[in-house]
Design an enzyme around this catalytic site. Structure first.
Site, short mmCIF file in Angstrom:
data_model
loop_
_atom_site.label_atom_id
_atom_site.label_comp_id
_atom_site.label_asym_id
_atom_site.label_seq_id
_atom_site.Cartn_x
_atom_site.Cartn_y
_atom_site.Cartn_z
N TYR A 78 0.82 -1.21 0.00
CA TYR A 78 0.00 0.00 0.00
C TYR A 78 0.86 1.26 0.00
O TYR A 78 0.36 2.35 -0.29
CB TYR A 78 -0.92 0.06 1.23
CG TYR A 78 -1.91 -1.05 1.38
CD1 TYR A 78 -2.14 -2.00 0.37
CD2 TYR A 78 -2.65 -1.18 2.56
CE1 TYR A 78 -3.05 -3.02 0.54
CE2 TYR A 78 -3.58 -2.20 2.73
CZ TYR A 78 -3.77 -3.12 1.71
OH TYR A 78 -4.68 -4.13 1.89
N HIS A 91 0.86 -11.75 2.40
CA HIS A 91 -0.17 -11.02 1.65
C HIS A 91 -0.84 -11.90 0.58
O HIS A 91 -2.05 -11.89 0.44
CB HIS A 91 0.42 -9.77 1.00
CG HIS A 91 -0.59 -8.73 0.67
ND1 HIS A 91 -0.33 -7.38 0.70
CD2 HIS A 91 -1.89 -8.82 0.30
CE1 HIS A 91 -1.40 -6.70 0.38
NE2 HIS A 91 -2.37 -7.56 0.12
#
Length: 262
Positions: free
Chosen positions: A44, A102
């Site tokens: 991010y 992730h």
């Protein structure tokens, strides 16, 4: 590091897309109104923003669950260790409450990757291990290989992409399912089934979707919001009580749309 037991609130703050000073303010606002779970990720590119929002909020670090995720190209053993150290520095914290794999792609090697996660737990840099975007077989493999208990599985979950077998697996094995994109990028507002339930409860479709997820055993959700009104509304949605008829109506949605396929 505190020895308190980590708990995940029904609604946390998803931070993908929050950046710059407005992002810091959003995190700060969320903490001010009662959020106690912040979710970010290396990919991010906003761990520093989240860390600043927490540091400047005045809320005790010990009262907030801070979660981040190791991206796919950093899942080699040494890279997990070094990239997590960098994440903690950006977040301005000594440990992460929750660290995720992730996605099980690219550099992911179940034995070596998960061994590095266990090493971080043993070293006190991470409290709990999570995985994200895993299949049932990948979940079972991770549970077998991890020394630490699997604490959470983060996955896309909303009325347009509902996989009840993942919910059942979390319930059966006693870990959290953390539902991301609960509003389906705003598409919940176009679902007549949710509109019907929303009108029944004098609320909106976003609140209905959040309440539907938060009302499930072992399930929490992390809607992203930036403005104070939406931040407050998402948190309050956890208090909306849906009945069995409401749940059946939501789960009758036949259209399927996955927002983040591999």
């Amino acid at each position: 590091m505190s020895d308190r037991e980590t708990t995940l609130p029904a609604v946390g703050l998803g931070t993908m897309g929050l950046d710059g000073e407005p992002g810091v303010e959003s995190v700060h606002t969320a903490l001010d109104v009662g959020y106690r779970h912040l979710d970010t990720a290396q990919i991010y590119d906003n761990e520093e923003v989240v860390g600043r929002g927490l540091a400047e909020s005045g809320v005790s670090r010990e009262d907030v669950v801070v979660a981040t995720k190791v991206w796919a190209d950093k899942l080699g053993y040494d890279d997990v260790l070094s990239s997590t150290t960098e994440s903690l520095e950006r977040l301005q914290i000594d440990y992460a409450d929750l660290l995720y794999v992730h996605r099980p792609i690219d550099a992911y090697d179940p034995e070596r990757t998960l061994a590095a996660f266990d090493e971080l737990v043993d070293a006190g840099r991470v409290r709990h291990v999570g995985v994200s975007n895993f299949s049932l077989s990948e979940l079972d493999e991770a549970r077998d290989l991890l020394g630490a208990p699997l604490f959470a599985h983060q996955t896309e979950l909303h009325p347009l992409f509902y996989e009840p077998e993942l919910v059942s697996h979390a319930q059966e094995h006693g870990y959290h399912l953390v539902a991301y994109s609960p509003l389906a990028a705003g598409k919940v507002f176009d679902l007549p089934e949710l509109t019907e339930v929303a009108e029944k409860h004098d609320t909106d479709e976003a609140s209905v979707s959040i309440a539907w997820l938060a009302g499930k055993e072992n399930v929490v959700t992390i809607p992203k919001a930036s403005g104070e009104d939406h931040i407050r509304a998402n948190l309050a949605a956890a208090d909306l009580e849906l009945d069995d008829e409401d749940v059946a109506k939501i789960e009758s949605v036949e259209r399927e749309e996955e927002l983040f396929p591999e």
